[in-house]
Design a protein around this motif. Structure first.
Motif, PDB file in Angstrom:
ATOM      1  N   ARG A  75      23.155  70.527  37.174  1.00 19.65           N
ATOM      2  CA  ARG A  75      24.400  70.537  37.146  1.00 19.65           C
ATOM      3  C   ARG A  75      25.331  70.923  36.126  1.00 19.65           C
ATOM      4  O   ARG A  75      24.573  71.264  34.983  1.00 19.65           O
ATOM      5  CB  ARG A  75      25.048  68.871  37.413  1.00 19.65           C
ATOM      6  N   GLY A  76      26.480  71.599  36.354  1.00 16.56           N
ATOM      7  CA  GLY A  76      27.107  71.993  35.149  1.00 16.56           C
ATOM      8  C   GLY A  76      26.579  73.268  34.371  1.00 16.56           C
ATOM      9  O   GLY A  76      26.680  73.211  33.437  1.00 16.56           O
ATOM     10  N   ASN A  77      25.984  73.990  35.119  1.00 18.40           N
ATOM     11  CA  ASN A  77      25.258  75.134  34.886  1.00 18.40           C
ATOM     12  C   ASN A  77      26.070  76.604  34.993  1.00 18.40           C
ATOM     13  O   ASN A  77      25.653  77.678  34.965  1.00 18.40           O
ATOM     14  CB  ASN A  77      23.850  75.358  35.326  1.00 18.40           C
ATOM     15  N   LEU A  99      30.388  69.515  30.759  1.00 22.27           N
ATOM     16  CA  LEU A  99      31.008  69.787  32.172  1.00 22.27           C
ATOM     17  C   LEU A  99      29.918  69.105  33.272  1.00 22.27           C
ATOM     18  O   LEU A  99      30.266  68.619  34.196  1.00 22.27           O
ATOM     19  CB  LEU A  99      30.631  71.437  32.238  1.00 22.27           C
ATOM     20  N   LEU A 100      28.709  68.975  32.796  1.00 22.27           N
ATOM     21  CA  LEU A 100      27.841  68.241  33.512  1.00 22.27           C
ATOM     22  C   LEU A 100      28.202  66.765  33.946  1.00 22.27           C
ATOM     23  O   LEU A 100      28.251  66.291  34.914  1.00 22.27           O
ATOM     24  CB  LEU A 100      26.279  68.368  33.098  1.00 22.27           C
ATOM     25  N   PHE A 105      30.557  62.712  37.564  1.00 25.26           N
ATOM     26  CA  PHE A 105      31.440  61.581  37.607  1.00 25.26           C
ATOM     27  C   PHE A 105      32.554  61.851  38.795  1.00 25.26           C
ATOM     28  O   PHE A 105      32.730  60.954  39.632  1.00 25.26           O
ATOM     29  CB  PHE A 105      31.990  61.524  36.320  1.00 25.26           C
ATOM     30  N   LEU A 106      33.178  63.006  38.679  1.00 28.47           N
ATOM     31  CA  LEU A 106      34.356  63.121  39.378  1.00 28.47           C
ATOM     32  C   LEU A 106      33.979  63.338  41.026  1.00 28.47           C
ATOM     33  O   LEU A 106      34.516  63.262  41.978  1.00 28.47           O
ATOM     34  CB  LEU A 106      35.082  64.685  39.014  1.00 28.47           C
ATOM     35  N   THR A 107      32.421  63.948  41.353  1.00 37.03           N
ATOM     36  CA  THR A 107      32.255  64.158  42.583  1.00 37.03           C
ATOM     37  C   THR A 107      31.767  62.663  43.248  1.00 37.03           C
ATOM     38  O   THR A 107      31.341  62.576  44.317  1.00 37.03           O
ATOM     39  CB  THR A 107      31.094  65.049  42.477  1.00 37.03           C
ATOM     40  N   GLU A 109      28.568  61.419  42.065  1.00 36.34           N
ATOM     41  CA  GLU A 109      27.223  61.369  42.330  1.00 36.34           C
ATOM     42  C   GLU A 109      26.908  60.279  41.166  1.00 36.34           C
ATOM     43  O   GLU A 109      25.951  59.773  41.445  1.00 36.34           O
ATOM     44  CB  GLU A 109      26.873  62.729  41.928  1.00 36.34           C
ATOM     45  N   LEU A 110      27.476  60.467  39.944  1.00 31.36           N
ATOM     46  CA  LEU A 110      26.947  59.457  38.976  1.00 31.36           C
ATOM     47  C   LEU A 110      27.129  57.981  39.285  1.00 31.36           C
ATOM     48  O   LEU A 110      26.377  57.097  39.394  1.00 31.36           O
ATOM     49  CB  LEU A 110      27.619  59.584  37.591  1.00 31.36           C
ATOM     50  N   PRO A 111      28.412  57.590  39.914  1.00 29.48           N
ATOM     51  CA  PRO A 111      28.751  56.098  40.353  1.00 29.48           C
ATOM     52  C   PRO A 111      27.695  55.733  41.671  1.00 29.48           C
ATOM     53  O   PRO A 111      27.082  54.482  41.625  1.00 29.48           O
ATOM     54  CB  PRO A 111      29.841  56.146  40.569  1.00 29.48           C
ATOM     55  N   SER A 112      27.272  56.503  42.377  1.00 30.55           N
ATOM     56  CA  SER A 112      26.559  56.296  43.660  1.00 30.55           C
ATOM     57  C   SER A 112      25.038  55.842  43.151  1.00 30.55           C
ATOM     58  O   SER A 112      24.509  55.472  44.100  1.00 30.55           O
ATOM     59  CB  SER A 112      26.482  57.613  44.428  1.00 30.55           C
ATOM     60  N   LEU A 113      24.731  56.501  42.159  1.00 36.89           N
ATOM     61  CA  LEU A 113      23.244  55.992  41.671  1.00 36.89           C
ATOM     62  C   LEU A 113      23.039  54.800  41.076  1.00 36.89           C
ATOM     63  O   LEU A 113      21.980  54.202  40.889  1.00 36.89           O
ATOM     64  CB  LEU A 113      22.969  57.193  40.275  1.00 36.89           C
ATOM     65  N   ARG A 114      24.231  54.009  40.955  1.00 32.77           N
ATOM     66  CA  ARG A 114      24.472  52.851  40.204  1.00 32.77           C
ATOM     67  C   ARG A 114      23.535  52.546  38.992  1.00 32.77           C
ATOM     68  O   ARG A 114      22.497  51.991  38.986  1.00 32.77           O
ATOM     69  CB  ARG A 114      23.826  51.663  41.275  1.00 32.77           C
TER      70      ARG A 114
END
Length: 477
Positions: A75-77, A99-100, A105-107, A109-114
């Protein structure tokens, strides 16, 4: 009449927690090997593991990153390049990392990983933002070595000015970790001297890198496919970087009397990334050095290496063989069929290759500085010598070439036992697991004011960095 009732969709709470790794570039190197081993080790202990990175080339990464063993997400590439005019690498790396973080976070994806914990290495600049975005998630930062000591090219005033904000933010941002891990006692001492105030903010512990101790150590069949026309191999494995001092191995090899050197080949293998200009320039300088010492040499490129199944195609009489970006399978075969590993870096922070060699029953000659002092038992599993004493290194090469197979086997067995006792993957994973458990128990949540202030300070850092970057790019210094 009964009706089938569909199962409800899985809730977020039913998703297993994940230990999330962040690494800037998952290529081939010691830092990348550590991340991969740590992730695989934690995964084998029942944890869900996800690795985020800005770059991972399937043609230039470890097998576990491309064969599905690990969940690697790039991500962020986009938007920010890896460098600008072959400069500003550290600034670009930090901006790509930011950026990554913002992207995942905004998409959502990070919160969904718990995430249960974050494990970050190499770049600490993003830790304040990471804590702001996920204040309840503890952070373990793995410090391979202080970056301010690794940076080169500070001779000019402009370049020193350019590094000021990065040197400052490195220490400041590490204070946002719940714990800092280092790869050796040597590195721990360096960190304490470099940042004496860090110890009052975070816990610092030694977490040794590891190797997979479950690999086979049997001598391979068909060794002639690896040795070609040589009867004995002396092996050097390192990235093609000047700080690795691979030239020491070539100079020491050249000092072996020609009769004893007959039928012996020095193999220089290691990481070679075509994107890195230093790799190409250092390889060229090593070729020049080899020629100046009246040694014949041959190079096999990454493309050619991927197409050959053995090294029997090497021109007869080749004394020094360069292998660029050697595949894992070939590296393992070389370790199992060589007579001696020569590990040349001075003040190496740790050094994973000596462990791989000892696990393969291969004695190691290394510098008597840095990490190898902790991994190699002098005269038992190998030799430690002054890197400034070329004659001493040449003498050990001669000694190893003259040793009987029985004596080499004894030294090899001692090396394998040492690695399994102290540097196994299971041991490293257990240490990391215990560290994560301790951090979770801390329940340390930063006050909102401190977090907002930190983000504001980081914004100022980005601005100052941009100004210093402008000076570097447009200065003739």
């Amino acid at each position: 009449m009964a009706h089938d009732i569909p199962d409800p969709p899985p809730s977020l709470d039913s998703t297993p927690e994940a230990i999330v790794f962040f690494h800037p570039d998952l290529g081939i190197g010691g830092a990348e090997r550590l991340v991969v081993d740590a992730a695989v080790g934690l995964q084998s202990r029942g944890h869900r593991v996800v690795i985020f990175t800005n770059h991972c080339d399937p043609k230039h990464c470890f097998d576990e990153c491309r064969d599905g063993t690990l969940d690697v997400r790039v991500r962020g590439n986009t938007l920010v390049p890896m460098s600008i005019f072959s400069r500003l690498t550290i600034l670009c790396a930090i901006l790509r990392h930011i950026l990554l973080l913002l992207t995942i976070f905004l998409t959502g994806e990070l919160p969904s990983l718990r995430p249960r914990a974050f494990i970050v290495d190499q770049l600490s600049a993003g830790l304040p933002l990471m804590q702001f975005l996920a204040p309840d998630v503890p952070i373990l930062f793995y410090c391979h070595f202080p970056d301010l000591l690794l940076a080169q090219g500070r001779q000019s005033f402009v370049k020193r000015l350019y590094r000021v904000p990065f040197d400052w933010v490195e220490e400041w941002s590490m204070g946002f970790a719940h714990a800092v891990a280092v790869n050796s006692k040597f590195t721990r001492d360096i960190v304490a001297k470099t940042w004496p105030g860090l110890a009052s903010k975070v816990v610092t512990k030694v977490v040794y890198p590891c190797v997979d101790t479950h690999v086979t150590t049997d001598k391979m069949d068909g060794e002639e496919k690896i040795k070609g026309d040589a009867t004995k191999l002396i092996l050097s494995i390192n990235r093609f970087e000047r700080k690795k001092d691979v030239g020491l191995a070539i100079r020491a090899f050249a000092k072996i009397p020609e009769p004893q050197r007959k039928g012996v080949r020095l193999v220089i293998a290691g990481g070679y990334d075509p994107r890195v200009s230093e790799n190409a320039s250092y390889h060229a300088s090593l070729q020049t050095l080899t020629t100046s010492l009246s040694l014949t040499h041959h190079t096999i490129t990454p493309t050619a290496l991927s197409a050959v199944s053995s090294l029997s195609c090497v021109p007869p009489g080749t004394q020094v063989l360069f292998l660029l970006s050697v595949p894992n399978t070939l590296k393992s075969a070389l370790l199992r069929s060589s007579h001696l590993l020569v590990y040349t870096p001075t003040n190496e922070h740790f050094g994973i290759v000596p462990l791989e060699a000892m696990l393969s029953h291969l004695p190691v000659l290394a510098a008597n500085t840095g990490g190898p002092v902790e991994t190699i038992a002098d005269s038992q599993t190998g030799w430690l010598r002054d890197p400034d004493d070329v004659d001493a290194w040449s003498d050990v090469m001669r000694q190893a070439l003259d040793m009987s197979l029985e004596d080499l086997a004894k030294m090899g067995i001692a090396g394998e036992e040492r690695v399994k006792d102290l540097f196994g993957r299971d041991k490293m994973a257990k240490t990391l697991e215990d560290s994560v458990t301790e951090m979770v128990a801390m329940k340390r949540t930063p006050p909102l004011f401190n977090t907002v202030l930190s983000v504001a300070i980081f914004s100022v850092f980005v601005g100052v960095s941009a100004v210093s970057a402008f000076l570097v790019v447009f200065s003739k210094a």
